[in-house]
Motif scaffolding. Sequence first.
Motif, short mmCIF file in Angstrom:
data_model
loop_
_atom_site.label_atom_id
_atom_site.label_comp_id
_atom_site.label_asym_id
_atom_site.label_seq_id
_atom_site.Cartn_x
_atom_site.Cartn_y
_atom_site.Cartn_z
N PRO A 116 -2.91 -33.83 -24.99
CA PRO A 116 -4.02 -34.22 -25.85
C PRO A 116 -4.01 -35.72 -26.12
N GLN A 117 -5.15 -36.32 -26.23
CA GLN A 117 -5.27 -37.75 -26.39
C GLN A 117 -4.63 -38.21 -27.69
N GLY A 118 -3.85 -39.28 -27.59
CA GLY A 118 -3.19 -39.82 -28.77
C GLY A 118 -1.90 -39.12 -29.14
N SER A 119 -1.49 -38.12 -28.37
CA SER A 119 -0.25 -37.39 -28.65
C SER A 119 0.74 -37.60 -27.51
N ASP A 120 1.99 -37.20 -27.75
CA ASP A 120 2.97 -37.23 -26.68
C ASP A 120 2.56 -36.25 -25.59
N PRO A 121 2.95 -36.50 -24.34
CA PRO A 121 2.62 -35.55 -23.28
C PRO A 121 3.10 -34.14 -23.62
N PHE A 122 2.32 -33.16 -23.21
CA PHE A 122 2.64 -31.77 -23.53
C PHE A 122 3.96 -31.32 -22.91
N CYS A 123 4.39 -32.01 -21.86
CA CYS A 123 5.62 -31.58 -21.17
C CYS A 123 6.87 -32.02 -21.90
N ALA A 124 6.74 -32.73 -23.01
CA ALA A 124 7.90 -33.26 -23.71
C ALA A 124 7.88 -32.82 -25.17
N GLY A 125 9.03 -32.84 -25.79
CA GLY A 125 9.13 -32.58 -27.22
C GLY A 125 8.81 -31.14 -27.60
N ALA A 126 8.24 -30.99 -28.79
CA ALA A 126 8.00 -29.65 -29.34
C ALA A 126 6.94 -28.88 -28.58
N SER A 127 6.13 -29.57 -27.79
CA SER A 127 5.06 -28.88 -27.06
C SER A 127 5.52 -28.32 -25.72
N GLN A 128 6.75 -28.53 -25.33
CA GLN A 128 7.24 -28.05 -24.02
C GLN A 128 7.00 -26.55 -23.80
N PRO A 129 7.28 -25.69 -24.80
CA PRO A 129 7.04 -24.25 -24.57
C PRO A 129 5.58 -23.94 -24.26
N LYS A 130 4.66 -24.64 -24.89
CA LYS A 130 3.24 -24.42 -24.61
C LYS A 130 2.91 -24.88 -23.18
N PHE A 131 3.45 -26.03 -22.82
CA PHE A 131 3.21 -26.54 -21.47
C PHE A 131 3.76 -25.57 -20.42
N ALA A 132 4.96 -25.07 -20.65
CA ALA A 132 5.57 -24.14 -19.70
C ALA A 132 4.76 -22.86 -19.59
N THR A 133 4.15 -22.44 -20.70
CA THR A 133 3.32 -21.22 -20.68
C THR A 133 2.08 -21.43 -19.82
N ILE A 134 1.42 -22.59 -19.96
CA ILE A 134 0.23 -22.88 -19.14
C ILE A 134 0.61 -22.96 -17.66
N VAL A 135 1.73 -23.60 -17.36
CA VAL A 135 2.19 -23.70 -15.97
C VAL A 135 2.45 -22.31 -15.40
N ALA A 136 3.11 -21.45 -16.18
CA ALA A 136 3.40 -20.10 -15.71
C ALA A 136 2.12 -19.31 -15.50
N TRP A 137 1.14 -19.47 -16.39
CA TRP A 137 -0.13 -18.74 -16.23
C TRP A 137 -0.83 -19.14 -14.93
N ILE A 138 -0.86 -20.43 -14.64
CA ILE A 138 -1.49 -20.90 -13.40
C ILE A 138 -0.69 -20.39 -12.19
N ALA A 139 0.64 -20.46 -12.26
CA ALA A 139 1.48 -19.99 -11.15
C ALA A 139 1.27 -18.50 -10.89
N GLN A 140 0.92 -17.74 -11.92
CA GLN A 140 0.67 -16.30 -11.77
C GLN A 140 -0.74 -16.00 -11.26
N GLY A 141 -1.48 -17.07 -10.91
CA GLY A 141 -2.83 -16.88 -10.36
C GLY A 141 -3.94 -17.13 -11.34
N ALA A 142 -3.60 -17.63 -12.55
CA ALA A 142 -4.58 -17.94 -13.59
C ALA A 142 -5.55 -16.78 -13.81
N PRO A 143 -5.05 -15.59 -14.14
CA PRO A 143 -5.96 -14.44 -14.33
C PRO A 143 -6.73 -14.55 -15.64
N ASN A 144 -7.92 -14.00 -15.66
CA ASN A 144 -8.72 -13.93 -16.89
C ASN A 144 -8.35 -12.62 -17.60
N ASN A 145 -7.18 -12.62 -18.22
CA ASN A 145 -6.65 -11.39 -18.83
C ASN A 145 -6.48 -11.54 -20.33
#
Length: 292
Positions: free
Chosen positions: A263-292
Motif C-alpha cells: 500500500p502507498q506510503g507504507s512498508d512493503p507488504f513482504c516485510a514486517g508485520a504484513s508478511q503473513p498477509k503477503f504470504a497468504t496472497i502469494v499462496a492464493w495465486i500459486a493455488q490458481g487464484a480461485p474465486n472461492n
Amino acid sequence: MMGKRLATILAALSFAICCGGEVGSTDGNTSWLKCPANGCGAGKECVEGRCVVAMATRTANADAGNALSLAHPDASPTNPPSLPTNPSPPATEPSPPPPASTSPTSPVVADAGVASCTQLSDPLGGKGTPVSFRNDVLPIFGLSCVTSDCHSPQDQKAGLNLGHKCGYDANAKWKCTFPSQPNADPTQPQPDDEQTVADVYASLLAPSSTVKSPTVYRVKPGDPENSFLVLSLANQQNSRGYACVDQDPSHETDPLPCGASMPQGSDPFCAGASQPKFATIVAWIAQGAPNN
C-alpha cells in the motif's frame, strides 16, 4: 544400751536414704518404717514398709536415658544434644526450564511460509492449506488496501477495484469484518456483496494498466512471481524492465515509471508485520487464484 540404739537408728537412716525411702521420726520408735496410710506419693511405692521410687518410674527413666544415648552418644539427660538453629533445606533437583513460548500462527501462513521480497514464489508450490478468496484475501484488501479509498469501487485508481473497506474487529480474521447491511455513506465500510466480489475478482485478473509493454496481468493464476499485484506489494515493480506509465504520481515526490510499492506510503507488504498477509496472497495465486 544408748550406743546400740544409736547404731540401729543410723543403720535404718542409711538404708532409707539408699533405697529412696522417706525418713521418719528419730524419737526412738520405729513407726516411721511403715508407709503412710494415704500412700507414698506420686512416682513412689511402698516396699517392705518403706516408700521408695516406683519400679515403673525407674524403668521409664532408664529407657529414656538409653534411647538418648543411642541417638546422641555424647549427650546425657542433663546435656541434651544441640539442634541447628537454621537448618538448610534439603537439596532438590533444579526445575526444568519452561518451554519456549510460541506464537499462534494462521494455518494458511504456516503452510504458505513467508516469501521474501525478492523470492516471490510460494515455498509449498501451491500445495498448502487452501486459501479462500472471500474469507482470506478480501479481508486483507478491506483493511490494508482500500482504507484510503484509492482502490475502492468509487475511485479505482489505476483501474484497480479491490472492494469496500471493512470495519476493524480485533477478534476477526485479519481483524477485518464487513458489515451485513449497506451504509448510506459510501465512504464507510460496506458489505462485499456478490456483485462486488465478482467485480473485484475480474479487476484482479485483468492486465495492469500501469504496464504498457509487455502485457502483465495483475494476478496471473499459478504464477505469483509474474503477477503485478505481488510485484507491487514487494516493491519489485520497477525491477523488471517494464515500460510503464505511473497512474497516480500525485502522492509521490520522485515517482518511478511503474509506481510506488503498495500500500502507498507504507512498508512493503513482504516485510514486517504484513508478511503473513503477503504470504497468504502469494499462496492464493500459486493455488490458481480461485474465486472461492
